[in-house]
Structure formats: structure tokens, C-alpha cells
Write a protein that holds these residues in place. Structure first.
Motif, mmCIF file in Angstrom:
data_model
loop_
_atom_site.group_PDB
_atom_site.id
_atom_site.type_symbol
_atom_site.label_atom_id
_atom_site.label_comp_id
_atom_site.label_asym_id
_atom_site.label_seq_id
_atom_site.Cartn_x
_atom_site.Cartn_y
_atom_site.Cartn_z
ATOM 1 N N ARG B 11 22.666 41.730 16.683
ATOM 2 C CA ARG B 11 22.082 41.072 15.520
ATOM 3 C C ARG B 11 21.202 42.060 14.788
ATOM 4 O O ARG B 11 20.535 42.881 15.419
ATOM 5 C CB ARG B 11 21.223 39.878 15.951
ATOM 6 N N ARG B 13 18.419 42.631 11.328
ATOM 7 C CA ARG B 13 17.636 42.125 10.208
ATOM 8 C C ARG B 13 17.159 43.338 9.414
ATOM 9 O O ARG B 13 16.913 44.407 10.000
ATOM 10 C CB ARG B 13 16.439 41.300 10.684
ATOM 11 N N SER B 28 21.597 40.932 22.453
ATOM 12 C CA SER B 28 21.023 39.967 23.364
ATOM 13 C C SER B 28 22.107 39.107 23.971
ATOM 14 O O SER B 28 23.096 38.781 23.327
ATOM 15 C CB SER B 28 20.009 39.096 22.655
ATOM 16 N N GLN B 33 19.239 31.040 19.580
ATOM 17 C CA GLN B 33 18.021 30.869 18.805
ATOM 18 C C GLN B 33 16.881 31.725 19.356
ATOM 19 O O GLN B 33 16.091 32.283 18.608
ATOM 20 C CB GLN B 33 17.625 29.379 18.766
ATOM 21 N N THR B 34 16.826 31.872 20.663
ATOM 22 C CA THR B 34 15.802 32.711 21.278
ATOM 23 C C THR B 34 15.967 34.147 20.824
ATOM 24 O O THR B 34 14.995 34.831 20.489
ATOM 25 C CB THR B 34 15.926 32.660 22.821
ATOM 26 N N VAL B 36 17.440 35.239 18.096
ATOM 27 C CA VAL B 36 17.098 35.369 16.675
ATOM 28 C C VAL B 36 15.584 35.400 16.501
ATOM 29 O O VAL B 36 15.043 36.229 15.765
ATOM 30 C CB VAL B 36 17.742 34.230 15.848
ATOM 31 N N ASP B 37 14.886 34.528 17.195
ATOM 32 C CA ASP B 37 13.423 34.490 17.096
ATOM 33 C C ASP B 37 12.818 35.812 17.542
ATOM 34 O O ASP B 37 11.901 36.336 16.911
ATOM 35 C CB ASP B 37 12.857 33.360 17.971
ATOM 36 N N GLU B 38 13.339 36.325 18.640
ATOM 37 C CA GLU B 38 12.819 37.579 19.179
ATOM 38 C C GLU B 38 13.022 38.721 18.179
ATOM 39 O O GLU B 38 12.118 39.509 17.911
ATOM 40 C CB GLU B 38 13.540 37.898 20.490
ATOM 41 N N GLU B 40 13.512 38.431 14.907
ATOM 42 C CA GLU B 40 12.761 38.248 13.666
ATOM 43 C C GLU B 40 11.277 38.530 13.833
ATOM 44 O O GLU B 40 10.648 39.059 12.931
ATOM 45 C CB GLU B 40 13.039 36.850 13.085
ATOM 46 N N SER B 41 10.732 38.220 15.011
ATOM 47 C CA SER B 41 9.323 38.571 15.194
ATOM 48 C C SER B 41 9.175 40.082 15.367
ATOM 49 O O SER B 41 8.191 40.674 14.913
ATOM 50 C CB SER B 41 8.690 37.801 16.358
ATOM 51 N N ASP B 44 9.332 41.667 11.928
ATOM 52 C CA ASP B 44 8.076 41.450 11.202
ATOM 53 C C ASP B 44 7.056 42.524 11.544
ATOM 54 O O ASP B 44 6.344 43.027 10.679
ATOM 55 C CB ASP B 44 7.487 40.074 11.556
#
Lengths: 150, 263
Positions: B11, B13, B28, B33-34, B36-38, B40-41, B44
Motif C-alpha cells: 500500500r 500513500r 502488510s 483497515q489496520t 491502512v491506519d498504520e 496513514e499515521s 502523516d
């Protein structure tokens, strides 16, 4: 002398990969390619085993490799084979650029494109290149990979 | 939520910074969803590092510290610690490369942008490791820094393709980022204003890719070789053990063994 040997090695490698590209060409090219590699292994030390080359033919034969158009110019070599061994490799055609770069560095050597590790964009995870602007990024291979990985 | 199949998914970003686009790619095998969250944070955190440095070092922002320094409104001695440290680092590289790498433009303006992006990548790597992330690939405008492999159970290293400077939709070659985790590329065609041949003559190389164990070294040496030519290339290989793939302006290639096919 060492330089001459090194550049002969490069020439031969270049010629062989060139011949490989031209595989669909004449049968002469193909047979030349095989006799060159036989000679190559014999030349690398095992002189005793060259008996298979045969019954008394001690005359040297000279072969011209096919002229191969590479992206970097025309590459052609002449190979002299005696008793199944390559005794001489002479460049017949080589671009000036290749002549020059052959002398430049012992560590970073001139290579043909076919000698560089190749990959398709489908097999790599990222793309290296000179810095692209944000605008140029949109049409870049990296953008395609990033989109595929979204 | 479905678990990702055993074939691990990559993945990525992206965000814009420093005039280019930065991508973070991670693999991963966790729940989608886990993962993606990981990611995206993580992105950031990386984006804030780039944004913060860009605020200080951009010469396109009139209010940046770099712009104020360029206009002579402040002296180097009164600038931020980061500015002074990067200036010192750039100066050391200038000495080490016999002037082939320089952060001074022909008009005398100090331009650290050649080293700031690599510094941002280096800082991003510290933060990603601090977050406990071991397998990722960071690409900032074509410069690449990786950690681990393309997946927790992958055995192959990250493989970076290298763009053909004569056809940007094609790959010239590839480099497996195993023992050397950083790959930087400089060109004399695109963004040519970044690099000035020391002799004032046209650069010898159209594109130079350098693999090294850290991104600042790779980035500096790639720029230095474009400016300094073959002499600097030899120096980079001998002095820093860098691996180099250089494209001459006539299209011929020079490569160290790591860039070549295994025999």
C-alpha cells in the motif's frame, strides 16, 4: 597489457550479448557464438582438454562476428580460433565512446544495456530517477505504481 | 473486514512537498483497515517532517529562513540549529568531493535544497523506526530509501527500477536495495539548474544513480558526479564504496558490479 585483456573481455561480453540479441539472424551467428564460448572456456586454463577439437587441424580460422546494432553503436568482433581455442579477439567496429570509456575506470566499467540488471515496472516496488516536479510526477511510472498500491 | 490474503499487499500513500511528490509504501499482512491506519499515521509523521523542513529551507517562500539568509537579512550565525548543521554538512561534502558538490549557486546564493530533501528522508527514517515500522519504502521525487523487505515474510529485497533518461516511461535497469538501502539519482536534463558542471562545460553524464548505505551520501554523490564527471565517479566508488550507474550524454553506460547482472 592488463588493460588490453580487460577491454577484450568487455568486447567479448558485448559481442556475445549482441549475438544473443541477434539470435533470430543468420545461422552463422549462432554457430559462431557456440564456438566462441567453447574456445573461451578452453582458453581459461584447461589446455589439456582441448583434444576434442581434433584430428590434426592446427590451422587457425578467423571468424567475423555479426555486426550488431546496439543502442550504443555498432559492435562487431573478429575471433581467431586455433585448436578450439580463441587465440585472438580483434574489434572490427566499436564506437569511439566505447573505446574511450573502456579506459576510464577499473571499478565502474562500460557496459551494454543488456548487461545491467533488468526489470519491468510490474516487478519493481519503486522507481528511482532524477527528481521529478509535482507536475511531471502525474505522468510518471512512480505515480502508476503508487496508484496501483493505493 | 477480510484478512488480506497470504500474498501480501503493498500500500502506498503520497503527499506533495519540496516541489515534488513523496510516496511511502508499506507491506502488510494484517487486517486491511489496520494496515491502512498504520500507513496513514506513518505518512502523516513523514509529511510533517518534510513540511517543517520546507518551511525553513524553501527559497520559493519569501518568508523562509533560507530566503531571509539569501537576502542578507540574517547572518548564518543567527539562524536555526538545523540550518547551521546542514550548512556545515554541505560544506564538508564540498571539501570531500573537491568542490564537485556545492550548495552555492553561481550567483552566490546559498541553496541547501540539494541536501535538504535527503536530510528529510533521513529524519523520516528515524521516525518510522521509532514507530516500530521495519518494512517500508520511501520515495521522494525519485530518491529512494528503504528499510527491511517488501513484506514481513518476503525474502527478496526492495527492488527499485531506474528510469531511462531518454524515455521516462521505460526502465534503464534496476537495483536491489539489500546491503545498500539508499538510491539517489541526479540528472542534467530535468531540474538542470540544480547541478552545475565545475568546469562550466556541459555535464558529461545525462543521469547518475548512486546506491549507498545512507541517503545523504547517495544524494550528494549523485549530484557531485553529474557536476564532476568521471573523476568524481571514480572517487565516489573508491572513497565511499558507492555503487554507480551512469548514463553518458551519448547514451553509453558505466556501471559498478552491483548494477550488473550476476554472471
Amino acid at each position: 597489457m592488463a588493460t588490453a585483456l580487460a577491454s577484450a573481455g568487455i568486447l567479448l561480453a558485448g559481442w556475445q550479448s549482441g549475438a544473443h540479441i541477434a539470435e533470430t539472424g543468420t545461422s552463422t551467428t549462432t554457430s559462431l557464438s557456440s564456438s566462441a564460448s567453447t574456445g573461451g572456456s578452453a582458453a581459461s586454463g584447461s589446455t589439456g582438454s582441448s583434444g576434442s577439437a581434433a584430428s590434426g587441424s592446427t590451422t587457425a580460422a578467423t571468424y567475423d562476428g555479426a555486426s550488431v546494432q546496439t543502442r550504443f553503436g555498432t559492435v562487431q568482433v573478429q575471433v581467431t580460433i586455433q585448436d578450439g581455442k580463441i587465440t585472438e579477439v580483434t574489434p572490427l567496429q566499436l564506437t569511439d565512446a566505447e573505446r574511450k570509456s573502456a579506459q576510464i575506470s577499473s571499478r565502474a566499467a562500460p557496459v551494454l544495456r543488456s548487461e545491467v540488471i533488468q526489470a519491468q515496472s510490474a516487478n519493481v516496488q519503486t522507481i528511482g530517477g532524477a527528481t521529478v516536479t509535482s507536475d511531471a510526477y502525474l505522468t510518471s511510472l512512480q505515480a502508476a505504481l503508487d496508484a496501483a498500491h493505493f | 473486514m477480510q484478512p488480506i490474503s497470504r500474498g501480501q499487499q503493498l500500500r502506498a500513500r503520497t503527499f506533495r512537498s519540496m516541489g515534488t511528490v513523496v510516496s511511502l509504501t508499506m507491506a502488510s499482512n494484517r487486517y486491511a483497515q489496520t494496515a491502512v491506519d498504520e500507513l496513514e499515521s506513518a505518512v502523516d509523521v513523514v509529511e510533517s517532517i518534510f513540511a517543517h523542513l520546507d518551511l525553513t529551507f524553501s527559497l520559493y517562500r519569501t518568508g523562509s529562513e533560507a530566503s531571509r539568509l539569501a537576502r542578507g537579512e540574517i547572518m548564518l550565525a543567527y539562524t536555526s540549529e538545523t540550518m547551521q548543521e546542514l550548512y556545515a554538512e554541505a560544506s564538508e561534502w564540498r571539501l570531500a568531493t573537491d568542490g564537485a558538490f556545492t550548495s552555492e549557486r553561481p550567483d552566490g546564493i546559498l541553496d541547501l535544497s540539494g541536501i535538504v530533501k535527503a536530510h528529510a528522508m533521513r529524519e523520516a527514517a528515524f521516525s518510522l523506526r521509532a514507530l516500530g515500522l521495519t518494512d517500508w519504502c520511501l520515495n521522494a521525487g525519485g530518491d529512494v530509501l528503504v528499510s527491511g523487505t517488501p513484506g514481513p515474510t518476503a525474502h527478496e529485497p526492495w527492488l527499485a527500477g531506474i528510469v531511462d533518461p531518454l524515455d521516462r516511461q521505460a526502465l534503464l535497469g534496476a537495483f536491489p536495495l539489500a546491503s545498500k538501502s539508499a538510491l539517489a539519482t541526479s540528472g542534467s536534463a530535468e531540474r538542470g539548474e540544480h547541478i552545475w558542471a565545475i568546469s562550466g562545460a556541459a555535464p558529461e553524464f545525462a543521469q547518475v544513480s548512486v546506491a549507498a548505505s545512507d541517503i545523504v551520501t547517495a544524494d550528494v554523490l549523485a549530484a557531485a558526479i553529474v557536476a564532476g564527471g568521471t573523476r568524481t565517479l571514480d572517487q565516489a566508488v573508491e572513497k565511499w564504496g558507492a555503487d554507480v550507474l551512469a548514463v553518458r550524454r551519448d547514451g553509453t553506460l558505466l556501471a559498478t558490479p552491483e548494477f550488473r547482472n550476476a554472471a
